[in-house]
Design an enzyme around this catalytic site. Structure first.
Site, PDB file in Angstrom:
ATOM      1  N   TYR B 292      -0.234  -9.786   7.119  1.00  0.00           N
ATOM      2  CA  TYR B 292      -1.509  -9.301   7.676  1.00  0.00           C
ATOM      3  C   TYR B 292      -2.227 -10.445   8.391  1.00  0.00           C
ATOM      4  O   TYR B 292      -2.515 -11.488   7.793  1.00  0.00           O
ATOM      5  CB  TYR B 292      -2.357  -8.750   6.545  1.00  0.00           C
ATOM      6  N   TYR B 342      -4.797  -3.358  15.908  1.00  0.00           N
ATOM      7  CA  TYR B 342      -5.440  -3.484  14.604  1.00  0.00           C
ATOM      8  C   TYR B 342      -5.634  -2.083  14.038  1.00  0.00           C
ATOM      9  O   TYR B 342      -6.633  -1.429  14.294  1.00  0.00           O
ATOM     10  CB  TYR B 342      -6.778  -4.201  14.758  1.00  0.00           C
TER      11      TYR B 342
END
Lengths: 148, 388
Positions: B292, B342
């Site tokens: 991430y 995102y």
């Protein structure tokens, strides 16, 4: 001088902000085991006691980290204002502004002490200056606009 | 007991909308589109679905997904908190439901207009009162996710002699992989270390513009069923070899400044221990990972928490060569949150599935096990996906 958005508070946290209005930096202390804690909360994580009181911090501490938020720019803050994580000599930590110095002069590990600043909209916040700094010389804040 | 979850469930379908800066439609519609797409991919119909899981931050109600898709009766629905830390956690919830027989087919979804609607990095500019969680930070001007992360990451930098230039390889690798992924927003637009170092400060001296992930509009959905049932479906199953969530003492969401050690990501350490233990695997067994990447410093810290290198060694480990296809640990082969989009980490899980299937636009050779992590600096989660 410009304003800062006022912090929200609950019955658990309002003592801290009231302390700021009185220019006293308060730390929550467990009445039963004496452990200090910040940010404030109703229960002591060391002994689960709900009984607490406050002690006034010396106001002296050390910079653990600091940064200069540059984007986006918020009203009331200078272009390279400094936000610091300060460890008080009592052992608790808080986030605040580092003022009365420059990003080039400031350093991690530097000794600092608290000042209280009243902003336009009556918000009173703790601010930290280099330890031993002359009160007048260190009188700037991260966002008075006075140097513009 | 948790070891009992290993390999019991599998991801049998993935779906997504296009990734954009302005979807031009509601978050509800994006959610419906990606759920339908994931079911089509699996070869299942809405009538097969009996479970739904999403993020607490998602605006689309489960019952609205049901009403739009024509789904029948749900036997389970749950939500996972802490922003992007939820991503793999949704799959853990689904896998638990499937493994215990509470549900048969569970769809995990996340859909938002995070660029054209409410922007996480920009909401503070329009505040008229300070939310409680921000009251210890906002009055001092610590008002954005980038600034919350930077104050933490600077302590890591100070401790291990890391500078902003050490973060450049993460951005370069992400954009390199995005450049060859047609689904990525930054398809065809790689960057250099010099581009990274020339980008403007967002939070000095930690984060430049190219250290910060995109803001995106889009939706991603993932279908989970039992490994047994997945074998009979259309796609190669991506078996859930391990799934874990983790929260540790004295944390906050993005502002965990009160622990003795500020040089790690404790929640990811907790997730890592569970993933390795549940799967029986170790870092050497992983062929590719999605780490991430909302902000590059936390990718370096994750490499250390996950055990790919020792404490303070990530700046040596994280070279463009090591992290690219063909390197020791190719990461974020879809381009990551910096390069692809995102979608709160859900697009890292779908990329992990594609790597297991062998269908990635940037396919790694001989993939057996893929690691996927979720949002860091918050209570988080992770997955290890593998072949049946």
């Amino acid at each position: 001088m410009s304003g800062r958005l006022a912090p929200s508070m609950t019955p658990d946290t309002e003592f801290f902000w009231q302390g700021c209005r009185d220019h006293r930096l308060l730390i929550q202390r467990c009445t039963d085991c004496g452990a200090l804690r910040h940010p404030p909360r109703p229960m002591c994580p060391s002994c689960t006691s709900l009984a607490w009181e406050t002690v006034e911090a010396s106001g002296r501490g050390t910079v653990l980290s600091f940064v200069m938020p540059r984007h986006p720019q918020f009203p009331g803050f200078d272009e390279r204002y400094m936000v610091a994580l300060v460890e008080l000599e009592e052992g608790t930590r808080l986030v605040s502004n580092l003022v009365g110095t420059t990003p080039e002069e400031a350093s991690i590990g530097m000794a600092v002490e608290v000042r209280f600043e009243q902003f336009d909209n009556d918000v009173v916040l703790p601010q930290f200056v280099p330890a031993g700094a002359d009160a007048d010389a260190a009188g700037g804040t991260a966002g008075t606009g006075a140097d513009r | 007991m948790t070891a009992g979850l290993s390999r019991r469930a599998a991801i049998c379908g993935i779906g997504q909308t296009e990734f954009s800066k302005e979807s031009g439609r509601t978050e509800l519609q994006l959610a419906c589109e990606c759920v339908k797409s994931a079911l089509d991919d699996a070869g299942l119909s809405p009538a097969d679905v009996d479970g739904l899981v999403t993020f607490t931050m998602d605006t689309t109600e489960e019952i609205d997904v049901v009403r739009n898709l024509g789904i029948g009766e749900l036997s389970m629905f749950s939500r996972v908190p802490y922003g992007g830390g939820a991503a793999a956690g949704t799959v853990l919830q689904a896998a638990m439901a499937v493994a215990t027989g509470v549900a048969d087919v569970v769809v995990c979804y996340r859909a938002f207009n995070e660029r054209s609607g409410m922007r996480f990095g920009g909401f503070a500019s329009t505040l008229t009162s300070m939310p409680l969680f921000l009251s210890w930070y906002g009055p001092y001007g610590l008002l954005t996710p980038a600034s919350w992360v930077a104050l933490h990451a600077r302590r890591y930098m100070e401790t291990y002699g890391v500078t902003n230039a050490d973060f450049a390889p993460i951005a370069v690798v992400d954009r390199k992989h995005a450049a060859t992924n047609p689904d990525a927003w930054f398809h065809g637009r790689p960057i250099t270390v010099e581009d990274h170092q020339a980008s403007r400060w967002i939070v000095e001296p930690v984060l430049r513009l190219l250290d910060c992930c995109q803001e995106s509009d889009g939706g991603v959905a993932i279908v989970v069923t039992s490994t047994e049932r997945a074998r009979d479906l259309r796609q190669v199953p991506a078996v859930i070899e391990a799934a874990a969530q983790g929260a540790t003492f004295d944390g906050e969401s993005m502002t965990s400044y009160y622990r003795d050690d500020l040089t790690g990501l404790q929640e990811m350490g907790a997730v890592a221990r569970r993933l390795w233990s549940m799967s029986g695997l170790s870092p050497d067994d992983i062929q590719t990972a999605f780490l991430y990447d909302h902000f590059t410093p936390f990718v370096l810290m994750q490499l250390e928490e996950l055990g790919f290198c020792g404490r303070g060694e990530a700046k040596e480990f994280a070279t463009v060569e090591n992290l690219s296809i063909g390197g020791r640990l190719p990461i974020n082969t879809n381009g990551g949150l910096l390069g692809e989009a995102y979608i709160h980490g859900m697009n890292g899980i779908t990329e992990g599935v594609r790597q297991v299937r062998g269908t990635s636009h940037n396919q790694v050779d001989a993939v057996e096990h893929v690691l996927v992590t979720s949002g860091t600096g918050v209570p988080t989660s992770g997955l290890i996906l593998g072949r049946d």
